[in-house]
Design an enzyme around this catalytic site. Structure first.
Site, short mmCIF file in Angstrom:
data_model
loop_
_atom_site.label_atom_id
_atom_site.label_comp_id
_atom_site.label_asym_id
_atom_site.label_seq_id
_atom_site.Cartn_x
_atom_site.Cartn_y
_atom_site.Cartn_z
N GLY A 69 43.61 41.11 42.66
CA GLY A 69 44.77 41.60 41.60
C GLY A 69 44.40 42.59 40.57
N SER A 70 43.43 42.07 39.86
CA SER A 70 43.00 42.88 38.69
C SER A 70 42.35 44.14 39.06
CB SER A 70 41.88 42.13 37.85
OG SER A 70 42.57 40.81 37.34
N ASN A 150 54.43 36.69 36.53
CA ASN A 150 53.63 35.62 36.72
C ASN A 150 53.92 34.30 35.59
OD1 ASN A 150 52.34 37.89 34.91
ND2 ASN A 150 50.79 36.22 34.50
N SER A 198 46.77 40.02 45.74
CA SER A 198 45.78 39.02 45.31
C SER A 198 45.76 37.84 46.35
CB SER A 198 45.80 38.63 44.04
OG SER A 198 44.64 37.83 43.86
N HIS A 200 44.30 34.91 46.59
CA HIS A 200 44.61 33.38 46.13
C HIS A 200 45.95 32.98 45.76
CE1 HIS A 200 43.83 33.61 41.72
NE2 HIS A 200 43.56 34.73 41.96
N THR A 236 29.14 45.92 50.11
CA THR A 236 29.25 45.52 51.44
C THR A 236 30.79 44.46 51.37
OG1 THR A 236 26.92 45.60 51.87
CG2 THR A 236 28.24 44.09 53.10
N CYS A 323 46.14 29.83 24.25
CA CYS A 323 45.06 29.30 23.47
C CYS A 323 43.92 28.98 24.37
CB CYS A 323 45.69 27.85 23.05
SG CYS A 323 47.10 28.16 21.96
C1 LIG Z 1 47.04 36.42 39.30
C2 LIG Z 1 47.62 37.97 38.85
C3 LIG Z 1 46.90 39.04 38.88
C4 LIG Z 1 45.09 38.93 38.89
O1 LIG Z 1 44.82 38.80 39.98
P1 LIG Z 1 43.24 38.37 40.50
O2 LIG Z 1 43.20 38.26 41.92
O3 LIG Z 1 43.23 36.91 39.66
O4 LIG Z 1 42.45 39.28 39.66
C5 LIG Z 1 47.26 40.34 38.56
N1 LIG Z 1 48.80 40.36 38.41
C6 LIG Z 1 49.45 39.42 38.52
C7 LIG Z 1 50.89 39.31 38.49
C8 LIG Z 1 48.98 38.00 38.58
O5 LIG Z 1 49.65 36.73 38.78
#
Ligand SMILES: *Cc1c(COP(=O)(O)O)cnc(C)c1O
Length: 396
Positions: A69-70, A150, A198, A200, A236, A323
């Site tokens: 996602g990042s 999130n 993302s 996961h 890859t 924190c």
């Molecule tokens: C977890 C999250 C991300 C980042 O995703 P990653 O796959 O961990 O880099 C970005 N945006 C939101 C809203 C998320 O919850």
């Protein structure tokens, strides 16, 4: 153990694992290789691309694999900024409570000469299409508003925001990482130009994600290298992770309606239970929030201490405060919805997964209630509230 931190990550599903195993064992070919072993890996990638496209109403050619996602957020914003800059548009609009992958990229872009407007998200944690319309200028290149937050789980009216952007000729990106698998996604009817996912977060593997880019929206590569992903991302491909992500998303979308119904009922039971704790308050709109998301602030509590005690009780939860990442600043999301610093530090996020049931929810309520009482009993800050030397922020 009770795992109530599904917004942080989710357990890999058996379905995803089964889809991955062949590519981690016999089908180890490099998808760029011309012999059959390589071509089977390539076919695996293209089948996954088609599945993911179908799940979000896109065409396979509009799906680009990223490391998560990042990276998808970074690439979406940088691509839109580059498109804007070519037309002399250097104004970007987003919100104060986006994920740091968006906020920190915007900060970098500010340093490169872009101007950023961050919209207020109100006490309910929801941005309106009217706010977006009012912020758009002739030089606006992009609007980026997350589908669901999130931390507090609030759901944004993205179809209406997308419509405003389309009408005004501005690109619209949405970080749909938390929404995927829980809320319907259709990039056509929701007027989305760029969208991040993302794996996961929906029972797929970590380290893999998707950037959807509408046809005609050219991406700017962040990683230069070989011709993988049609030259937009060198390196890859992580074939197994791509296959696992597609299987996970397909399963999540198939079970979405049923899971959402179940989780919404459990979420509301959890909210009602925690509302019985005095001097606490739910963060974010009560209805317009993700099915499994509960986020509370409790006065006189330090979030980190609560997490450690809950961990001792076998419960995995999260605090809005940063924190743990070495900063003592309270959550930017809670500050954005107007929570004062002292209560923003006492936040607790519980995000339920499909394995949740009433018994689990009741055990969480008992543990949190006990923990809050215990911590308040030891807190000088709480004693000041009790003796009237400080005033309460919330009603009893
Ligand atoms: C977890 C999250 C991300 C980042 O995703 P990653 O796959 O961990 O880099 C970005 N945006 C939101 C809203 C998320 O919850």
């Amino acid at each position: 153990m009770i795992y109530a931190d599904n917004a942080a990550t989710t357990r890999l599903s058996k379905t995803a694992l089964d889809a991955m195993l062949p590519y981690l064992t016999e089908e180890y070919g490099n998808p760029s290789s011309l012999y059959a072993l390589g071509q089977r890996a390539k076919e695996g990638i293209e089948a996954a691309r088609a599945t993911i496209a179908r799940c979000i109403g896109a065409a396979p050619g509009e799906i680009w694999f990223t490391s998560g996602g990042s990276e998808a957020d970074n690439q979406a914003l940088r691509s839109a900024a580059a498109i804007g800059a070519r037309q002399g548009k250097r104004h970007l609009i987003s919100t104060a409570f986006e994920h740091h992958a968006v906020l920190h990229t915007l900060e970098q872009l500010e340093g490169e000469g872009f101007e950023v407007t961050l919209l207020d998200v109100h006490e309910n944690g929801i941005v309106t299409p009217e706010q977006v319309a009012a912020a758009i200028r002739p030089d606006t290149a992009l609007v980026s508003v997350m589908y669901a937050n999130n931390e507090i789980g609030t759901i944004q009216p993205i179809a209406a925001i997308g419509a405003v952007c389309r009408e005004r000729g501005v690109l619209f990106h949405t970080d749909a990482v938390q929404a995927a698998g829980h809320l319907p996604i259709n990039v056509v009817t929701q007027n989305i130009d760029l969208l991040s996912l993302s794996a996961h977060k929906f029972h797929g593997p970590k380290g893999i994600g998707v950037l959807y880019a509408r046809r005609g929206v050219p991406l700017r590569p962040l990683i230069c290298g070989g011709a993988q992903e049609r030259g937009k991302r060198g390196g890859t491909e992580n074939v197994a992770a791509i296959a696992g992500m597609a299987a996970a998303l397909d399963a999540a979308c198939a079970g979405m309606e049923q899971n959402a119904k179940k989780l919404t009922a459990l979420r509301d039971r959890l909210i009602e239970g925690l509302e019985r704790i005095p001097y606490g308050q739910l963060n974010g709109d009560r209805q317009r929030r993700l099915p499994g998301n509960v986020n509370f602030c409790f006065e006189g509590i330090e979030g980190e201490s609560m997490l450690l005690l809950l961990d001792d009780a076998g419960i995995c939860a999260s605090s809005g405060s940063a924190c743990t990442s070495g900063s003592l600043d309270p959550s930017h999301v809670l500050l954005a919805i107007g929570r004062p610093h002292e209560v923003a530090h006492g936040s607790l996020r519980l995000t339920l997964g499909e394995d949740a049931d009433e018994e689990m929810v009741d055990e969480i309520i008992r543990a949190v209630t006990g923990t809050v009482t215990q911590l308040r009993g030891m807190s000088p800050f709480w004693r000041d509230l009790e003796t009237g030397r400080r005033t309460h922020v919330f009603a009893k």
